[in-house]
Scaffold this motif. Sequence first.
Motif, PDB file in Angstrom:
ATOM      1  N   ASP A 143      -4.938   0.366   1.554  1.00  0.00           N
ATOM      2  CA  ASP A 143      -4.215  -0.779   2.220  1.00  0.00           C
ATOM      3  C   ASP A 143      -5.079  -1.461   2.942  1.00  0.00           C
ATOM      4  O   ASP A 143      -6.024  -1.167   3.960  1.00  0.00           O
ATOM      5  N   PRO A 144      -5.018  -3.046   2.835  1.00  0.00           N
ATOM      6  CA  PRO A 144      -6.012  -3.788   3.230  1.00  0.00           C
ATOM      7  C   PRO A 144      -5.492  -4.446   4.506  1.00  0.00           C
ATOM      8  O   PRO A 144      -6.336  -4.802   5.242  1.00  0.00           O
ATOM      9  N   LEU A 145      -4.221  -4.032   4.912  1.00  0.00           N
ATOM     10  CA  LEU A 145      -3.813  -4.514   6.042  1.00  0.00           C
ATOM     11  C   LEU A 145      -3.995  -3.561   7.366  1.00  0.00           C
ATOM     12  O   LEU A 145      -4.095  -3.807   8.456  1.00  0.00           O
ATOM     13  N   LEU A 146      -3.412  -2.514   7.138  1.00  0.00           N
ATOM     14  CA  LEU A 146      -3.291  -1.289   7.888  1.00  0.00           C
ATOM     15  C   LEU A 146      -4.378  -0.281   7.661  1.00  0.00           C
ATOM     16  O   LEU A 146      -3.975   0.638   6.734  1.00  0.00           O
ATOM     17  N   PRO A 147      -5.652  -0.209   8.104  1.00  0.00           N
ATOM     18  CA  PRO A 147      -6.738   0.928   7.387  1.00  0.00           C
ATOM     19  C   PRO A 147      -6.448   2.191   7.640  1.00  0.00           C
ATOM     20  O   PRO A 147      -6.032   2.555   8.996  1.00  0.00           O
ATOM     21  N   TYR A 148      -6.500   3.001   6.560  1.00  0.00           N
ATOM     22  CA  TYR A 148      -6.108   4.471   6.651  1.00  0.00           C
ATOM     23  C   TYR A 148      -7.168   5.152   7.745  1.00  0.00           C
ATOM     24  O   TYR A 148      -6.625   5.978   8.567  1.00  0.00           O
ATOM     25  N   ARG A 149      -8.479   4.378   7.972  1.00  0.00           N
ATOM     26  CA  ARG A 149      -9.334   5.332   8.808  1.00  0.00           C
ATOM     27  C   ARG A 149      -9.464   4.695  10.292  1.00  0.00           C
ATOM     28  O   ARG A 149     -10.292   4.869  11.195  1.00  0.00           O
ATOM     29  N   GLY A 150      -8.317   3.758  10.253  1.00  0.00           N
ATOM     30  CA  GLY A 150      -8.083   3.258  11.787  1.00  0.00           C
ATOM     31  C   GLY A 150      -9.209   2.033  11.970  1.00  0.00           C
ATOM     32  O   GLY A 150      -9.807   1.641  11.047  1.00  0.00           O
ATOM     33  N   GLY A 151      -8.979   1.687  13.026  1.00  0.00           N
ATOM     34  CA  GLY A 151     -10.078   0.548  13.618  1.00  0.00           C
ATOM     35  C   GLY A 151      -9.256  -0.726  13.831  1.00  0.00           C
ATOM     36  O   GLY A 151      -8.002  -0.494  14.168  1.00  0.00           O
ATOM     37  N   LYS A 152      -9.447  -1.882  13.738  1.00  0.00           N
ATOM     38  CA  LYS A 152      -8.853  -3.323  14.245  1.00  0.00           C
ATOM     39  C   LYS A 152      -8.192  -3.653  12.921  1.00  0.00           C
ATOM     40  O   LYS A 152      -8.581  -3.511  11.817  1.00  0.00           O
ATOM     41  N   TYR A 153      -6.975  -4.567  13.323  1.00  0.00           N
ATOM     42  CA  TYR A 153      -5.995  -5.383  12.372  1.00  0.00           C
ATOM     43  C   TYR A 153      -5.516  -6.270  13.063  1.00  0.00           C
ATOM     44  O   TYR A 153      -5.514  -6.499  14.304  1.00  0.00           O
ATOM     45  N   ARG A 154      -5.154  -7.296  12.248  1.00  0.00           N
ATOM     46  CA  ARG A 154      -4.733  -8.463  12.762  1.00  0.00           C
ATOM     47  C   ARG A 154      -3.210  -8.449  12.700  1.00  0.00           C
ATOM     48  O   ARG A 154      -2.365  -7.912  11.783  1.00  0.00           O
ATOM     49  N   TYR A 155      -2.517  -8.823  13.904  1.00  0.00           N
ATOM     50  CA  TYR A 155      -0.992  -8.903  14.025  1.00  0.00           C
ATOM     51  C   TYR A 155      -0.392 -10.597  14.446  1.00  0.00           C
ATOM     52  O   TYR A 155      -1.315 -11.232  14.213  1.00  0.00           O
ATOM     53  N   ALA A 156       0.615 -10.468  14.900  1.00  0.00           N
ATOM     54  CA  ALA A 156       1.122 -11.953  15.165  1.00  0.00           C
ATOM     55  C   ALA A 156       0.216 -12.691  15.847  1.00  0.00           C
ATOM     56  O   ALA A 156      -0.720 -12.308  16.843  1.00  0.00           O
ATOM     57  N   PHE A 157       0.225 -14.070  15.521  1.00  0.00           N
ATOM     58  CA  PHE A 157      -0.659 -15.291  16.014  1.00  0.00           C
ATOM     59  C   PHE A 157      -2.162 -14.776  16.045  1.00  0.00           C
ATOM     60  O   PHE A 157      -3.014 -15.318  16.730  1.00  0.00           O
ATOM     61  N   ASN A 158      -2.601 -13.972  14.926  1.00  0.00           N
ATOM     62  CA  ASN A 158      -3.831 -13.482  14.570  1.00  0.00           C
ATOM     63  C   ASN A 158      -4.802 -12.863  15.777  1.00  0.00           C
ATOM     64  O   ASN A 158      -5.893 -12.995  15.844  1.00  0.00           O
ATOM     65  N   LEU A 159      -3.939 -12.264  16.382  1.00  0.00           N
ATOM     66  CA  LEU A 159      -4.485 -11.162  17.648  1.00  0.00           C
ATOM     67  C   LEU A 159      -4.957  -9.982  16.891  1.00  0.00           C
ATOM     68  O   LEU A 159      -4.381  -9.697  15.807  1.00  0.00           O
ATOM     69  N   MET A 160      -5.903  -9.410  17.662  1.00  0.00           N
ATOM     70  CA  MET A 160      -6.408  -8.120  17.133  1.00  0.00           C
ATOM     71  C   MET A 160      -6.134  -7.081  17.904  1.00  0.00           C
ATOM     72  O   MET A 160      -5.954  -7.099  19.003  1.00  0.00           O
TER      73      MET A 160
END
Length: 95
Positions: free
Chosen positions: A46-63
């Motif tokens: 999954d390129p959007l929600l990493p299986y191994r955790g960490g940062k991801y982008r959501y609304a308004f490009n916030l991390m």
Amino acid sequence: MAYRIASAIPHRLAAFAAILAPMPESGPGSAPQAALPALIVGGTADPLLPYRGGKYRYAFNLMGRLRSIDDSDAVWRGLGGLHDAPATSAIAPRS
């Protein structure tokens, strides 16, 4: 959303499912207090929600920061007193 609801009203649910969604590291739904049966599904590609955790982008490009799927599972297993290894299944990629 499933983690937040399961954390907020576990007494009103029989179980919950989180599909392709690791738990957030902090914020609503990140610290449940009651055991609840759960189905947690994640994909390692999954390129959007990493299986191994960490940062991801959501609304308004916030991390935001996520736990890994394994850590998300461990939270709920710990609340339920399940300290053995969880059931996992590997699915062969499509050709």
